[in-house]
Design an enzyme around this catalytic site. Sequence first.
Site, PDB file in Angstrom:
ATOM      1  N   HIS A  64      43.950  27.652  49.053  1.00 58.07           N
ATOM      2  CA  HIS A  64      44.052  27.465  47.606  1.00 58.07           C
ATOM      3  C   HIS A  64      45.363  28.101  47.107  1.00 58.07           C
ATOM      4  O   HIS A  64      45.754  29.167  47.599  1.00 58.07           O
ATOM      5  CB  HIS A  64      42.861  28.165  46.942  1.00 58.07           C
ATOM      6  CG  HIS A  64      42.418  27.528  45.668  1.00 58.07           C
ATOM      7  ND1 HIS A  64      43.248  27.356  44.590  1.00 58.07           N
ATOM      8  CD2 HIS A  64      41.223  27.012  45.290  1.00 58.07           C
ATOM      9  CE1 HIS A  64      42.577  26.785  43.604  1.00 58.07           C
ATOM     10  NE2 HIS A  64      41.350  26.558  43.989  1.00 58.07           N
ATOM     11  N   GLY A 108      40.796  27.976  51.588  1.00 56.78           N
ATOM     12  CA  GLY A 108      40.402  26.621  51.204  1.00 56.78           C
ATOM     13  C   GLY A 108      40.955  25.565  52.140  1.00 56.78           C
ATOM     14  O   GLY A 108      40.435  24.455  52.224  1.00 56.78           O
ATOM     15  N   TYR A 138      32.872  32.727  46.407  1.00 51.85           N
ATOM     16  CA  TYR A 138      32.831  31.404  47.034  1.00 51.85           C
ATOM     17  C   TYR A 138      31.755  30.552  46.372  1.00 51.85           C
ATOM     18  O   TYR A 138      30.810  31.068  45.783  1.00 51.85           O
ATOM     19  CB  TYR A 138      32.577  31.545  48.534  1.00 51.85           C
ATOM     20  CG  TYR A 138      33.377  30.560  49.353  1.00 51.85           C
ATOM     21  CD1 TYR A 138      34.675  30.214  48.976  1.00 51.85           C
ATOM     22  CD2 TYR A 138      32.861  29.954  50.481  1.00 51.85           C
ATOM     23  CE1 TYR A 138      35.414  29.309  49.718  1.00 51.85           C
ATOM     24  CE2 TYR A 138      33.594  29.059  51.233  1.00 51.85           C
ATOM     25  CZ  TYR A 138      34.872  28.737  50.840  1.00 51.85           C
ATOM     26  OH  TYR A 138      35.607  27.845  51.577  1.00 51.85           O
TER      27      TYR A 138
HETATM   28  C1  LCV Z   1      50.058  30.562  46.674  1.00 47.95           C
HETATM   29  C2  LCV Z   1      51.229  31.107  48.585  1.00 47.95           C
HETATM   30  C3  LCV Z   1      50.039  31.083  49.296  1.00 47.95           C
HETATM   31  C4  LCV Z   1      48.811  30.761  48.670  1.00 47.95           C
HETATM   32  N1  LCV Z   1      48.885  30.513  47.338  1.00 47.95           N
HETATM   33  O1  LCV Z   1      54.984  33.100  54.510  1.00 47.95           O
HETATM   34  O2  LCV Z   1      39.044  30.490  50.390  1.00 47.95           O
HETATM   35  S1  LCV Z   1      39.256  31.363  49.243  1.00 47.95           S
HETATM   36  O3  LCV Z   1      38.081  31.543  48.411  1.00 47.95           O
HETATM   37  O4  LCV Z   1      39.874  32.637  49.662  1.00 47.95           O
HETATM   38  C5  LCV Z   1      40.472  30.541  48.268  1.00 47.95           C
HETATM   39  C6  LCV Z   1      40.578  31.198  46.907  1.00 47.95           C
HETATM   40  C7  LCV Z   1      41.760  30.509  48.996  1.00 47.95           C
HETATM   41  O5  LCV Z   1      42.028  29.573  49.740  1.00 47.95           O
HETATM   42  O6  LCV Z   1      42.630  31.555  48.781  1.00 47.95           O
HETATM   43  C8  LCV Z   1      43.877  31.526  49.518  1.00 47.95           C
HETATM   44  C9  LCV Z   1      43.623  32.106  50.905  1.00 47.95           C
HETATM   45  N2  LCV Z   1      44.900  32.098  51.655  1.00 47.95           N
HETATM   46  C10 LCV Z   1      45.381  33.204  52.252  1.00 47.95           C
HETATM   47  O7  LCV Z   1      44.827  34.301  52.187  1.00 47.95           O
HETATM   48  C11 LCV Z   1      46.723  33.041  52.963  1.00 47.95           C
HETATM   49  C12 LCV Z   1      47.804  33.679  52.091  1.00 47.95           C
HETATM   50  N3  LCV Z   1      49.119  33.488  52.701  1.00 47.95           N
HETATM   51  C13 LCV Z   1      49.489  34.237  53.789  1.00 47.95           C
HETATM   52  O8  LCV Z   1      48.748  35.061  54.341  1.00 47.95           O
HETATM   53  C14 LCV Z   1      50.871  33.957  54.319  1.00 47.95           C
HETATM   54  O9  LCV Z   1      51.612  33.280  53.317  1.00 47.95           O
HETATM   55  C15 LCV Z   1      50.811  33.057  55.594  1.00 47.95           C
HETATM   56  C16 LCV Z   1      50.223  33.880  56.770  1.00 47.95           C
HETATM   57  C17 LCV Z   1      49.959  31.807  55.328  1.00 47.95           C
HETATM   58  C18 LCV Z   1      52.255  32.615  55.949  1.00 47.95           C
HETATM   59  O10 LCV Z   1      53.056  33.769  56.019  1.00 47.95           O
HETATM   60  P1  LCV Z   1      54.648  33.603  55.988  1.00 47.95           P
HETATM   61  O11 LCV Z   1      55.211  34.956  56.186  1.00 47.95           O
HETATM   62  O12 LCV Z   1      55.062  32.495  56.876  1.00 47.95           O
HETATM   63  P2  LCV Z   1      54.956  33.975  53.150  1.00 47.95           P
HETATM   64  O13 LCV Z   1      53.768  34.834  53.087  1.00 47.95           O
HETATM   65  O14 LCV Z   1      56.312  34.582  52.950  1.00 47.95           O
HETATM   66  O15 LCV Z   1      54.735  32.819  52.053  1.00 47.95           O
HETATM   67  C19 LCV Z   1      55.793  31.941  51.725  1.00 47.95           C
HETATM   68  C20 LCV Z   1      55.623  31.637  50.249  1.00 47.95           C
HETATM   69  O16 LCV Z   1      54.382  30.910  50.069  1.00 47.95           O
HETATM   70  C21 LCV Z   1      53.579  31.590  49.139  1.00 47.95           C
HETATM   71  C22 LCV Z   1      54.010  33.034  49.211  1.00 47.95           C
HETATM   72  O17 LCV Z   1      53.669  33.704  48.013  1.00 47.95           O
HETATM   73  C23 LCV Z   1      55.508  32.897  49.392  1.00 47.95           C
HETATM   74  O18 LCV Z   1      56.049  32.585  48.123  1.00 47.95           O
HETATM   75  P3  LCV Z   1      57.428  33.309  47.653  1.00 47.95           P
HETATM   76  O19 LCV Z   1      58.454  32.831  48.639  1.00 47.95           O
HETATM   77  O20 LCV Z   1      57.606  32.828  46.268  1.00 47.95           O
HETATM   78  O21 LCV Z   1      57.163  34.790  47.770  1.00 47.95           O
HETATM   79  N4  LCV Z   1      52.171  31.436  49.483  1.00 47.95           N
HETATM   80  C24 LCV Z   1      51.629  31.606  50.703  1.00 47.95           C
HETATM   81  N5  LCV Z   1      50.299  31.411  50.655  1.00 47.95           N
HETATM   82  N6  LCV Z   1      47.624  30.683  49.277  1.00 47.95           N
HETATM   83  N7  LCV Z   1      51.262  30.834  47.302  1.00 47.95           N
END
Ligand code: LCV
Length: 259
Positions: A64, A108, A138
């Site tokens: 999400h 999500g 959830y």
């Molecule tokens: C907005 C993002 C996101 C993101 N949203 O790259 O299932 S529930 O109930 O939990 C539901 C509510 C849900 O699905 O929640 C989201 C759950 N997702 C996560 O917890 C994953 C969050 N993301 C990460 O852990 C990392 O981004 C991963 C491991 C996926 C990739 O890491 P990596 O180092 O390659 P970054 O973290 O640097 O992310 C690159 C850009 O994408 C944005 C993040 O904020 C960053 O933006 P900026 O460059 O502006 O800082 N991003 C990543 N995930 N779910 N934005």
Amino acid sequence: MPLILTETQDAIGTIVMNHAQKRNALSEALIGEITTALECFREQNIRVAVLRAPAGVKVWSAGHDVSELPDRGRDPLGWSDSLRVLVRAIQEFPAPVIALIEGGVWGGGCEVAMACDILVATPEATFAITPAKLGVPYNLGGLLTLINMVPLPVAKEMLFTAQPIPTAQALNLGIINYIKPAAEIEAFVYGLASQIVANSPLSISVMKEELRLLASARTLSPELFERIQGLRRVVYDSHDYQEGLNAFREKRKPRFQGE
Ligand code: LCV
């Protein structure tokens, strides 16, 4: 700049989620493009859809789009939430949808992948269900999808730890159908799709819908539904829910207080 790429060939339609800079976070914009593409596929009588990210990605979908989640006091995962709209669009699409999975599948994103009919993943893929990490309440649809896929103790472990599980474990659990190396996965998925295309589309689409109706067939009294909604409100009204959102936005670990 489109957030997806699409292609149709031999009654097989492909949707590539292509929003790399946000790791295919399921924003309203990305979801809108995917659901529009599925509608076009329906009009073109596509017989199999493939949902994927570009070859070689490290993240299939980051789940999400957290930046679009509402602040505390409003249900973040209600019926009309765009992620729910996408899950239903996949489940109600009148032909099989195959998830071709490379990289990490988060939150999500797992629900979207599990809404697909057949899942094929590379050995490096991982699956993490993350509401507990964010402090999110959830929803029943998401929980039903999960407990229809895995045994309750496994569903609880995935939900309570919010830790990624590897593809090998996902295969053992029956979450995915096959593991295929990155060099082979595309040919394998389109070979599977061609087998399906050769069969009766009417029989397949009706069986898909019958299975959807059977899998969702649960009796829930109005009182029980209201009890569950009340429980969820405790979470999205909480300071912990707001803390989860703030911590994500501030790129820091959340400090949950249990209130
Ligand atoms: C907005 C993002 C996101 C993101 N949203 O790259 O299932 S529930 O109930 O939990 C539901 C509510 C849900 O699905 O929640 C989201 C759950 N997702 C996560 O917890 C994953 C969050 N993301 C990460 O852990 C990392 O981004 C991963 C491991 C996926 C990739 O890491 P990596 O180092 O390659 P970054 O973290 O640097 O992310 C690159 C850009 O994408 C944005 C993040 O904020 C960053 O933006 P900026 O460059 O502006 O800082 N991003 C990543 N995930 N779910 N934005």
